[in-house]
Scaffold this active site. Sequence first.
Site, PDB file in Angstrom:
ATOM      1  N   CYS A 145       0.793  -1.211  -0.051  1.00  0.00           N
ATOM      2  CA  CYS A 145      -0.050   0.032   0.004  1.00  0.00           C
ATOM      3  C   CYS A 145       0.823   1.176  -0.036  1.00  0.00           C
ATOM      4  O   CYS A 145       1.943   1.261   0.393  1.00  0.00           O
ATOM      5  CB  CYS A 145      -0.819   0.000   1.073  1.00  0.00           C
ATOM      6  SG  CYS A 145      -0.128   0.123   2.574  1.00  0.00           S
ATOM      7  N   CYS A 146       0.161   2.300  -0.384  1.00  0.00           N
ATOM      8  CA  CYS A 146       0.933   3.869  -0.424  1.00  0.00           C
ATOM      9  C   CYS A 146       2.191   3.867  -1.436  1.00  0.00           C
ATOM     10  O   CYS A 146       1.751   3.313  -2.596  1.00  0.00           O
ATOM     11  CB  CYS A 146       1.177   3.827   1.080  1.00  0.00           C
ATOM     12  SG  CYS A 146       1.896   5.786   1.127  1.00  0.00           S
ATOM     13  N   ILE A 147       3.328   3.841  -1.095  1.00  0.00           N
ATOM     14  CA  ILE A 147       4.346   4.114  -1.995  1.00  0.00           C
ATOM     15  C   ILE A 147       4.968   2.563  -2.050  1.00  0.00           C
ATOM     16  O   ILE A 147       5.725   2.410  -3.017  1.00  0.00           O
ATOM     17  CB  ILE A 147       5.521   5.087  -1.347  1.00  0.00           C
ATOM     18  CG1 ILE A 147       6.642   5.289  -2.390  1.00  0.00           C
ATOM     19  CG2 ILE A 147       6.287   4.564  -0.081  1.00  0.00           C
ATOM     20  CD1 ILE A 147       6.233   6.051  -3.680  1.00  0.00           C
ATOM     21  N   THR A 207      -3.117  -1.170  -2.893  1.00  0.00           N
ATOM     22  CA  THR A 207      -4.122   0.003  -2.209  1.00  0.00           C
ATOM     23  C   THR A 207      -3.608   1.325  -2.268  1.00  0.00           C
ATOM     24  O   THR A 207      -2.491   1.321  -1.714  1.00  0.00           O
ATOM     25  CB  THR A 207      -5.092  -0.289  -1.093  1.00  0.00           C
ATOM     26  OG1 THR A 207      -6.204   0.455  -0.941  1.00  0.00           O
ATOM     27  CG2 THR A 207      -4.355  -0.255   0.057  1.00  0.00           C
TER      28      THR A 207
END
Length: 236
Positions: A145-147, A207
């Site tokens: 998720c995220c980066i 995500t």
Amino acid sequence: SFHCSAQRLRAARVAVVLSGCGVYDGTEIHEASAILVHLSRGGAEVQMYAPDVPQMHVIDHSKGQPAEAESRNVLVESARIARGKIASLAKLTTADHDAVIFPGGFGAAKNLSTFAVDGKDCKVNGEVERVLKDFHKAGKPIGLCCISPVLAAKVLSGAEVTVGHEEEEGGKWPYAGTAGAIKELGGKHCVKEVTISFPVDFHIVTTPAFMCETELHNIFDGIGAMVKNVLKLTGK
């Protein structure tokens, strides 16, 4: 007790890989916590790991500036989130786990890789690369998720991931440029909303999380969808 034993036998064993403690130089703490809550609710057995390496640098989170005189260890800092129950990433094997999840935070781009400095020419920590390739080869799900999807884009050629939208849209997606970098790394990027989890044939589930400027509960829900899909893919 038989019922409890049967439940334990069926529990998915999930590894969570941390990158320090704090959004600007380590793991995004809210993302890690959300992952752990959703894994707990899903009945998973969790073991946390982190590489035993120095952080790229230390950021004073009250100022957003580097603390020049400080140095910290990624494993030691990650142990804060794990409440002390953590192992070196070198000990993580596919034989012991049904899935692996990587929370975001700049640690993924600074300590698990050099993406924050080198972009598409980045290097990925050797243990992180080994883990991603081993889980992929074993057909076991990988959650990011995220980066952190940049790690899969770099290591697994043709990986299809999302970091949200590809345009900033007036500041709602401040890290939208990451989508372009994923394409440069050889990955495929799909535009998705923050509450959406995106599973694909690669057994990679991603995500956007804090790539989006939105309310915390939306990020929590999106991570919940990711965890749910990861657990579903384990078949447990």
